[in-house]
Design a protein around this motif. Structure first.
Motif, short mmCIF file in Angstrom:
data_model
loop_
_atom_site.label_atom_id
_atom_site.label_comp_id
_atom_site.label_asym_id
_atom_site.label_seq_id
_atom_site.Cartn_x
_atom_site.Cartn_y
_atom_site.Cartn_z
N CYS A 510 0.82 -1.21 0.00
CA CYS A 510 0.00 0.00 0.00
C CYS A 510 0.85 1.26 0.00
O CYS A 510 0.38 2.35 -0.34
N LEU A 511 2.11 1.08 0.37
CA LEU A 511 2.97 2.25 0.35
C LEU A 511 3.41 2.58 -1.07
O LEU A 511 3.93 3.66 -1.33
N GLU A 512 3.22 1.65 -1.98
CA GLU A 512 3.55 1.92 -3.38
C GLU A 512 2.30 2.29 -4.17
O GLU A 512 2.26 2.17 -5.38
N THR A 513 1.29 2.66 -3.43
CA THR A 513 0.08 3.16 -4.08
C THR A 513 -0.28 4.50 -3.46
O THR A 513 0.32 4.92 -2.46
N ASN A 514 -1.26 5.14 -4.06
CA ASN A 514 -1.74 6.40 -3.49
C ASN A 514 -2.90 6.19 -2.54
O ASN A 514 -3.56 7.10 -2.10
N TRP A 515 -3.16 4.92 -2.27
CA TRP A 515 -4.36 4.62 -1.48
C TRP A 515 -4.31 5.22 -0.08
O TRP A 515 -5.32 5.73 0.41
N PRO A 516 -3.17 5.17 0.63
CA PRO A 516 -3.17 5.75 1.98
C PRO A 516 -3.56 7.21 2.01
O PRO A 516 -3.97 7.71 3.06
N PHE A 517 -3.47 7.84 0.86
CA PHE A 517 -3.87 9.24 0.86
C PHE A 517 -5.35 9.41 0.53
O PHE A 517 -5.85 10.52 0.50
#
Lengths: 666, 299
Positions: A510-517
């Motif tokens: 998930c850190l390689e996606t923009n999902w946490p934002f």
């Protein structure tokens, strides 16, 4: 008109009629009477014989009456049947509706019993394959009972006893109604030869005889003049010929009040407070006053007296109810509608149940080398315990010796795929663990989510349109997996069940996606934990519609137990995968599953169907490409004439007695 | 039947007997009995009733010469008187098995009729012979005369046994053989004889005797009240007739009964005999006092 057994009657007539006449003339038991002289009598007899040789037959009223009685008896023996529909089919498929609305008691004892009686009458009028009747004219029938699913009770046969016992074996259900499956099944069977097909093969078109109140979920037009336009596409595949389906409408309609919706949930802020939302509908034409009674484990908690408006413009009078109560423990909530008028013809919809487990927060273990956004998202969820462990610490845990209170409801694996995992529920970010059964067959880059199941509980209120993954794994899923979201060529989210464990796989870091934002990330975490936890899975599982199978996972394999439902107790056994499936939820009510060495699980089955609660019978159906009108009552089926002939015979006997006693035979 | 009665008064009733005292048996013939009776005979003889005068012929009894006429005319004339003679009454009573049938019983009605007629004959000093017949003559009481014989008459009548088959011709032959003189013969029967009644009646209806046939049938014989399939058994000869009662059959039967009675009546009329048909349910008193008087048997 036709005869069920003409040769039998003809044979009996050939024997009985001459025998009667012979007995009458030759074997009379004459009464002896002394007289002064036979002189004049013999002269009179001679005169009579000379002048009227057929006087006996012509004027002996008693003999004529006896012959009449005999003829009536013989005709009754031949089984005459008046074919009132004019087009006798030799193969019948009896489609008997056993849905919830057929439990209505507007016709006594119930619509289903009346439908079974009607079907039984039709079976009784079928021509039998008697040795003395025309064997090639024997009728066949099969019996199909249906609600939302069709069930063949008896294949094509001409054995009336078998057919009648199959009809009698139909039990009432509380399910909805779909006729398309029943008709498709009937047509499929109808083209196959039956047990006694002898010379008649599949070329004989079967006549479909539908015994129903017409409250069919997929056959609208009962009150919809638009007819076909309002039908769902489900029965578009049904193609019926003109007159192929005969509709025997059952029921007369009447007042009914029912619960059409109910939901109970704990407050988010205060889990001990439960809110119950319900909808009560009046399907009658009169204003109804009723008490809505809410009970918890049988103890009445609240009663609301409400007035339900009558049906207007074919829309039932609906009233929404809200209850709030303190419920610190788990229990079964029952909402029961108690109309004050005596007329309430359907009982299945008078109550609805909700099973609420006790308020309980989750114990979650996050296995990560460090993932701030994920940790923050999990901390935002109402958890009882959140433990963060490194992959090494997690691998070192001996789950076999872990006490229950230290166990975890959900384990979140962040970029860690241990070779061995305990049975449980997992959220996996990154490469899937071997225990999930899924494998990463390659890697993907720069992926966006193209489609996702927004109605799935995990993705409820989750907008994934903006998710962008710089790197992802290409998943190869086991056969029984379900994909919740998809990249262009691979699953983006998948739910995998394997060996009693449940894995929610997100094949990316998930850190390689923009999902946490994205706000949807927190929502996803909340939903995922809720769904995966026992709490979450049971919320959906503990309130089922009628007929939906109850399943429970993560149970000891081969464990035995019983399910106690309304009016029946069923023995069940957990399968080798630790999953228990119980399909017998045909009646509304509360079911209790008891497994050895495990706490009991309670779940509820509700009707909650306005379609079934509306018990006004339909007189017109739109099935497939045909508009089918209900047959008039006097045109239903065939009419057996033997009772009338027996009555005629009895009248003849009475007349004979009267004539004899009044000496009218002189 | 007869055991119930000990004397005629009981059988017929005292009042009826008293009314019978005023009757007499009527005959259309001038009779010649053996004893001087109370009835005018054709024979001229000694009596008080003048008949006629006739010229004296040689050999006539000089005692009957009317000397007053001789004094006026000087010619001998004999004064003739009508001689009164007694009447012989034969009553032939049928006691065969067929008379026991019927409701009320024909035999009792016949017995009453016979008793009444016999009583009338006795009280008028007629010579009475009562015979009972079935298969020939079964019994007879003969030459009764005067009231003193009523006891014998009643002893005979009230001790008759009925039953058995009938042979009317044989009975008539026997009666005719023993019958002397002249008078009246009354036959009381149902006349249901398979061999026929004609020969017997011919024998009885000779020139010296008036014959009167009194046919007595029960209501059931005249208008049967039967129904059903029956095996009719003749009580005299046990002959069987299997019948299925129908309206047509009953019509034919009634026609046959009427024809049979008419035939008997016509036969009697042709022979100069009297005939009367009676029903067993009719009162004997009415038959005797009215019907038989109208028919000319009694006066």
């Amino acid at each position: 008109m036709t005869f069920l057994a003409p040769w039998l009657a003809a044979s009996a007539a050939a024997i009985a009629v001459p025998l009667l006449v012979l007995l009458y003339f030759l074997k009379l038991r004459r009464r002896e009477m002394p007289i002064s002289s036979t002189l004049l009598w013999k002269r009179a007899v001679q005169d009579l014989q000379v002048n009227a040789p057929f006087q006996h037959l012509r004027k002996n009223l008693l003999l004529l009456l006896q012959v009449l009685v005999l003829i009536a008896g013989l005709l009754a023996l031949s089984g005459p049947v008046l074919l009132r529909d004019g087009s006798p089919a030799k193969r019948y498929v009896l489609l008997i509706d056993r849905s919830a609305s057929m439990n209505a008691t507007d016709v006594l004892p119930s619509r289903l019993e009346v439908a079974k009686d009607e079907a039984g009458k039709l079976v009784a009028t079928m021509r039998t394959p008697s040795a003395l009747s025309l064997a090639s004219r024997a009728d066949e029938a099969m019996v199909v009972a249906f609600d939302e699913h069709a069930r063949v009770m008896c294949n094509f046969t001409s054995d009336k006893r078998q057919l009648l016992s199959a009809i009698a074996a139909i039990t009432p259900g509380d399910g909805g109604t779909r006729i398309d499956e029943a008709i498709l099944m009937a047509k499929a069977f109808g083209s196959a030869p039956g047990e006694a097909a002898n010379a008649r093969g599949s070329g004989v078109q079967a006549q479909l005889e539908l015994f129903s109140d017409g409250r069919l979920g997929d056959a609208a037009a009962h009150r919809d003049e638009a007819g076909a336009s309002s039908r769902p596409a489900a029965d578009a595949a049904i193609s019926l010929q003109e007159g192929e389906l005969a509709f025997h409408a059952i029921g007369s309609g009447g007042q009914n009040v029912g619960v059409t919706a109910m939901q109970a949930r704990r407050g988010y802020e205060n889990p001990q407070e439960v809110e119950v939302y319900a909808t009560v509908a009046n399907f009658g034409t009169d204003l109804v006053t009723c008490d809505a009674q809410l009970s918890l484990d049988g103890a009445i908690q609240s009663v609301q007296s409400v007035q339900l408006p009558p049906t207007a413009n074919d829309q039932p009078g609906v009233l929404s109810l809200t209850f709030a109560l303190e419920m610190p423990t788990g229990g079964v909530l029952e909402l029961r509608c108690l109309p004050k008028s005596s007329q309430n013809f359907l009982g299945s919809d008078d109550a609805a149940w909700a099973v609420l487990p006790p308020p309980r927060n989750l114990a979650v273990c996050l296995v990560t080398d460090g993932n701030g956004p994920l940790l923050s998202a999990l901390k935002a969820c109402p958890l009882e315990r959140l433990e963060v462990k490194s992959p090494a610490e997690f691998d070192a845990i001996d789950f076999g010796s872990l006490p229950p209170e230290k166990g975890y409801d959900v384990i979140v694996l962040d970029r860690h795929a241990p070779a061995k995992l305990p049975r449980g529920r997992f959220v996996v970010f990154g490469s899937p663990p071997a225990a999930s059964g899924a494998t990463a067959t390659g890697s993907l880059e720069n992926q966006v989510v193209l489609d996702w199941h927004s109605n799935h509980p995990i993705l409820q209120y989750v907008n994934m349109a903006n998710l962008f993954a710089a790197k992802a794994y290409k998943l190869s899923l086991p056969a029984d997996s379900s994909v919740l979201a998809e990249f262009a060529s691979a699953p983006a989210l998948a739910l995998v069940r394997n060996q009693g464990s449940l894995f929610l796989l997100a094949p990316f870091d998930c850190l390689e996606t923009n999902w946490p934002f994205e706000p949807s990330f927190v929502m996803f975490c909340y939903n995922a934990l809720g769904f995966l936890s026992l709490d979450g899975t049971q919320t959906g599982q503990l309130a089922l519609p009628v007929g939906a199978p109850f399943s429970l996972e993560g149970l000891p394999t081969q464990a035995r137990g019983v399910v106690t439902g309304p009016g029946a107790t069923t023995a069940v056994q957990v399968n080798a995968s630790g999953i228990l499936r119980f399909p017998g939820t045909g009646r509304v009510g509360v079911y209790r599953l008891e497994l050895a060495n495990l706490p009991a699980t309670t779940f509820a089955v509700n009707l909650l169907s306005a379609q079934e609660s509306d018990i006004k019978p339909a007189t017109r159906l739109a099935v497939g490409n045909q508009q089918v009108l209900a047959q008039a009552a006097q045109q239903k089926g065939n009419l057996e004439l033997w009772p009338w002939l027996i009555l005629l015979g009895l009248v003849g006997i009475l007349l004979e007695w009267w004539v004899y006693s009044r000496k009218l035979r002189l | 039947m007869t055991q119930k009665f000990t004397n005629l008064a009981e059988l017929l009733g005292r009042e009826f007997l008293a009314r019978l005292d005023g009757l007499d048996v009527l005959t259309r013939r001038i009779l010649q009995g053996r004893l001087q009776g109370e009835r005018r005979s054709k024979r001229r003889g000694q009596s008080v009733e003048f008949a006629e005068h006739r010229p004296y012929a040689l050999g006539d009894d000089m005692r009957f010469v009317d000397w007053n006429t001789y004094a006026r005319l000087e010619q001998l004339f004999l004064k003739l008187f009508l001689e009164e003679q007694d009447l012989t009454v034969h009553v032939l009573l049928d006691v065969s098995g067929s008379t026991q049938q019927g409701q009320p019983s024909k035999s009792l009605a016949m017995l009453r009729l016979a008793a009444a007629l016999s009583y009338v004959a006795l009280v008028n000093n007629n010579r009475l012979t009562v015979s009972a017949f079935a298969d020939g003559l079964l019994g007879q009481v003969a030459n009764l005369r005067g009231r003193v014989s009523v006891q014998r008459l009643s002893a005979f009548l009230l001790n008759l046994d009925s039953g058995g088959s009938s042979d009317f011709d044989k009975a008539c032959r026997q009666l005719e053989a023993g019958r002397v003189g002249s008078g009246v013969t009354v036959v009381i029967s149902d006349f249901l004889f398979k061999e026929g009644y004609q020969e017997g009646l011919k024998r009885l209806s000779g020139p010296r005797y008036d014959l009167f046939a009194l046919q007595l049938l029960s209501p059931q014989e005249l208008s049967p009240d039967l129904t059903g399939d029956l095996r009719l058994r003749d009580v005299e000869d046990s002959d069987l007739a299997e019948v299925t009662i129908s309206r047509a059959l009953l019509d034919y039967y009634k026609r046959n009964v009427a024809a049979y009675c008419n035939e008997l009546s016509a036969f009697c009329t042709r022979r100069g005999s009297g005939y009367m048909l009676a029903r067993s349910d009719e009162p004997t008193q009415g038959l005797v006092l009215n019907a038989l008087r109208r028919k000319g048997l009694l006066q």
